[in-house]
Design a protein around this motif. Structure first.
Motif, mmCIF file in Angstrom:
data_model
loop_
_atom_site.group_PDB
_atom_site.id
_atom_site.type_symbol
_atom_site.label_atom_id
_atom_site.label_comp_id
_atom_site.label_asym_id
_atom_site.label_seq_id
_atom_site.Cartn_x
_atom_site.Cartn_y
_atom_site.Cartn_z
ATOM 1 N N PHE A 177 0.840 -1.174 0.140
ATOM 2 C CA PHE A 177 -0.082 -0.015 0.064
ATOM 3 C C PHE A 177 0.815 1.224 -0.238
ATOM 4 O O PHE A 177 1.795 1.681 1.010
ATOM 5 C CB PHE A 177 -0.786 -0.065 1.323
ATOM 6 C CG PHE A 177 -1.682 1.213 1.145
ATOM 7 C CD1 PHE A 177 -2.736 1.553 0.273
ATOM 8 C CD2 PHE A 177 -1.727 2.143 2.405
ATOM 9 C CE1 PHE A 177 -3.527 2.594 0.220
ATOM 10 C CE2 PHE A 177 -2.490 3.283 2.465
ATOM 11 C CZ PHE A 177 -3.374 3.480 1.035
ATOM 12 N N ALA A 178 0.821 1.871 -1.137
ATOM 13 C CA ALA A 178 1.720 3.116 -1.477
ATOM 14 C C ALA A 178 1.119 4.517 -0.808
ATOM 15 O O ALA A 178 -0.118 4.542 -0.732
ATOM 16 C CB ALA A 178 1.949 3.136 -2.869
ATOM 17 N N ASN A 179 2.058 5.326 -0.879
ATOM 18 C CA ASN A 179 1.553 6.689 -0.512
ATOM 19 C C ASN A 179 0.636 6.852 0.886
ATOM 20 O O ASN A 179 -0.424 7.324 0.810
ATOM 21 C CB ASN A 179 1.046 7.472 -1.340
ATOM 22 C CG ASN A 179 1.650 7.578 -2.686
ATOM 23 O OD1 ASN A 179 3.045 8.129 -2.488
ATOM 24 N ND2 ASN A 179 1.388 7.265 -3.766
ATOM 25 N N PRO A 180 1.121 5.951 1.743
ATOM 26 C CA PRO A 180 -0.039 5.898 3.022
ATOM 27 C C PRO A 180 -0.176 6.980 3.819
ATOM 28 O O PRO A 180 0.875 7.676 3.933
ATOM 29 C CB PRO A 180 0.865 4.618 3.695
ATOM 30 C CG PRO A 180 2.362 4.804 3.715
ATOM 31 C CD PRO A 180 2.185 5.224 2.269
ATOM 32 N N THR A 181 -1.143 7.348 4.162
ATOM 33 C CA THR A 181 -1.596 8.432 4.970
ATOM 34 C C THR A 181 -1.282 9.721 4.446
ATOM 35 O O THR A 181 -1.322 10.809 5.118
ATOM 36 C CB THR A 181 -0.731 8.274 6.508
ATOM 37 O OG1 THR A 181 0.618 8.769 6.202
ATOM 38 C CG2 THR A 181 -0.974 7.018 7.254
ATOM 39 N N PHE A 182 -1.215 9.806 3.090
ATOM 40 C CA PHE A 182 -0.935 10.832 2.403
ATOM 41 C C PHE A 182 -2.206 12.106 2.925
ATOM 42 O O PHE A 182 -3.369 11.522 2.645
ATOM 43 C CB PHE A 182 -0.973 10.902 0.974
ATOM 44 C CG PHE A 182 -1.002 12.030 0.159
ATOM 45 C CD1 PHE A 182 0.342 12.487 -0.135
ATOM 46 C CD2 PHE A 182 -1.899 12.662 -0.115
ATOM 47 C CE1 PHE A 182 0.395 13.548 -1.054
ATOM 48 C CE2 PHE A 182 -2.230 13.811 -1.104
ATOM 49 C CZ PHE A 182 -0.776 14.472 -1.525
ATOM 50 N N LEU A 183 -1.898 13.298 2.837
ATOM 51 C CA LEU A 183 -3.150 14.326 2.985
ATOM 52 C C LEU A 183 -3.054 15.113 2.127
ATOM 53 O O LEU A 183 -1.849 15.670 1.897
ATOM 54 C CB LEU A 183 -3.296 14.830 4.451
ATOM 55 C CG LEU A 183 -3.608 13.858 5.673
ATOM 56 C CD1 LEU A 183 -3.555 14.654 6.929
ATOM 57 C CD2 LEU A 183 -4.567 13.151 5.632
ATOM 58 N N PRO A 184 -4.163 15.661 1.588
ATOM 59 C CA PRO A 184 -4.368 16.729 0.476
ATOM 60 C C PRO A 184 -3.765 18.022 1.193
ATOM 61 O O PRO A 184 -3.737 18.252 2.380
ATOM 62 C CB PRO A 184 -5.794 16.755 0.114
ATOM 63 C CG PRO A 184 -6.451 16.195 1.049
ATOM 64 C CD PRO A 184 -5.507 15.306 1.874
ATOM 65 N N GLU A 185 -3.198 18.760 0.289
ATOM 66 C CA GLU A 185 -2.514 20.303 0.693
ATOM 67 C C GLU A 185 -3.399 20.980 1.684
ATOM 68 O O GLU A 185 -2.812 21.441 2.584
ATOM 69 C CB GLU A 185 -2.377 20.947 -0.414
ATOM 70 C CG GLU A 185 -2.015 22.469 -0.415
ATOM 71 C CD GLU A 185 -0.365 22.184 0.213
ATOM 72 O OE1 GLU A 185 0.277 21.493 0.000
ATOM 73 O OE2 GLU A 185 -0.114 23.380 1.093
ATOM 74 N N PRO A 186 -4.844 21.068 1.597
ATOM 75 C CA PRO A 186 -5.673 21.939 2.484
ATOM 76 C C PRO A 186 -5.562 21.487 4.104
ATOM 77 O O PRO A 186 -5.430 22.346 5.053
ATOM 78 C CB PRO A 186 -7.058 21.713 2.111
ATOM 79 C CG PRO A 186 -6.815 21.423 0.748
ATOM 80 C CD PRO A 186 -5.691 20.405 0.703
ATOM 81 N N ILE A 187 -5.272 20.171 4.237
ATOM 82 C CA ILE A 187 -5.067 19.569 5.724
ATOM 83 C C ILE A 187 -3.591 19.140 6.006
ATOM 84 O O ILE A 187 -3.752 18.534 7.169
ATOM 85 C CB ILE A 187 -6.021 18.821 5.780
ATOM 86 C CG1 ILE A 187 -6.252 17.637 5.005
ATOM 87 C CG2 ILE A 187 -7.722 19.583 5.736
ATOM 88 C CD1 ILE A 187 -7.290 16.455 5.343
ATOM 89 N N VAL A 188 -2.764 19.184 5.215
ATOM 90 C CA VAL A 188 -1.532 18.408 5.430
ATOM 91 C C VAL A 188 -0.790 18.929 6.761
ATOM 92 O O VAL A 188 -0.351 18.170 7.497
ATOM 93 C CB VAL A 188 -0.473 18.474 4.116
ATOM 94 C CG1 VAL A 188 -0.141 19.965 4.041
ATOM 95 C CG2 VAL A 188 0.595 17.338 4.463
ATOM 96 N N ALA A 189 -0.849 20.042 7.243
ATOM 97 C CA ALA A 189 -0.256 20.921 8.379
ATOM 98 C C ALA A 189 -0.902 20.248 9.519
ATOM 99 O O ALA A 189 -0.475 20.286 10.566
ATOM 100 C CB ALA A 189 -0.278 22.284 8.452
#
Ligand SMILES: [Zn+2]
Length: 296
Positions: A177-189
């Motif tokens: 499972f790749a790119n795990p827990t990635f969050l989009p830009e608006p909430i990455v912080a």
């Protein structure tokens, strides 16, 4: 279900480039990880290196050698993707035979299995997939790594996203499972606050149940140490992945930092399964009857 614009084409058109934190090209060569790798008791592999028209196999082999990292190369597979049939897979595998790479596919969509026979997929060393093409409430597929990703209600988004991740891991017969827990830009912080223990536990439980390895991704520096620690304690295996589409392939700084900090050892690490034990053969597929296949 299919993608109007494949991820590959999207990346090629360059629109995503500005959003990606990519280290500038180093034209004088590539830093070698050979010394860092010597401290590990497992071979250094980048299981997420994309081959592109401007980053052909010959160049990838050269970069891998300079870096002291073996590459697991991936091509996109599924409906409307570069690999969309057994014939495509066969040609791809032939092209890679005799080359110093693990042969991989980045599967797209929950239904990619319907494009291929199980036997053809089992010829690959590994298949990875991610949850970055996310079905919104209205059915639209949103590419979370682009500006398409809008988050109206953070908690609601997270709950639906975690459910989708669990679906990807539970329904797709993948190795990684790749790119795990990635969050989009608006909430990455807000990563640490939004990835609560409960949410992490759901993803980790799915990975354990279905014996899916989780990628430690050096493009986005994910997952967090907290997630990796919890996953390790639960017995999850890990792979390293750059998710690079060019000269950055094999850049594994975050992976090495994590390996050192957490003390990852050979038993913690993913290695391609034997040919008769691939997930596509081992797992019962929700969308297909046993022994049934739907070549496109
Ligand atoms: Zn990728």
């Amino acid at each position: 279900m299919g993608h109007q614009i494949s991820r590959r084409r999207f990346l090629e058109c360059g629109a995503a480039a500005s959003a990606l934190a990519v280290v500038p090209l180093r034209t004088w060569g590539h830093p070698s990880y050979a010394m860092a790798g010597d401290e590990l008791d497992f071979p250094l592999v980048d299981f997420h290196a994309h081959i592109e028209s401007d980053f052909p196999l010959e160049r990838a082999a050269q970069v891998a050698k300079e870096r002291g990292v073996k590459f697991g190369v991936v091509e996109h597979g599924g409906f409307h993707q570069t690999l969309a049939s057994d014939d495509d897979l066969k040609r791809y595998i032939e092209r890679l035979s005799g080359q110093p790479f693990y042969k991989g596919m980045q599967a797209e969509g929950l239904d990619w299995m319907e494009c291929f026979s199980k036997e053809a997929v089992a010829q690959l060393d590994f298949v990875l997939s991610d949850a970055l093409t996310f079905p919104e409430k209205d059915g639209r597929l949103v590419r979370l790594w682009t500006s398409e990703a809008k988050v109206v209600d953070k908690q609601d988004f997270m709950d639906r996203y975690v459910d989708f991740i669990v679906r990807v891991i539970s329904q797709e017969p993948i190795d990684i499972f790749a790119n795990p827990t990635f969050l989009p830009e608006p909430i990455v912080a807000e990563y640490d606050a939004l990835w609560t223990k409960e949410r992490m536990a759901k993803v980790i439980a799915a990975a354990v149940k279905h014996e899916v390895a989780i990628e430690i991704n050096s493009r986005y520096n994910i997952p967090s140490l907290a997630f990796i620690r919890a996953a390790k304690d639960a017995g999850v295996e890990f792979s390293f992945g750059s998710n690079a589409h060019g000269e950055e392939a094999g850049r594994l700084d975050y992976c090495l930092k994590v390996a050192k900090e957490i003390g990852l050892k050979r038993p913690d690490m993913f290695a391609p399964a034997p040919a008769d034990k691939k997930p596509i053969l081992r797992r019962t597929l929700a969308r297909l009857g046993v022994g049934e296949s739907h070549p496109s």
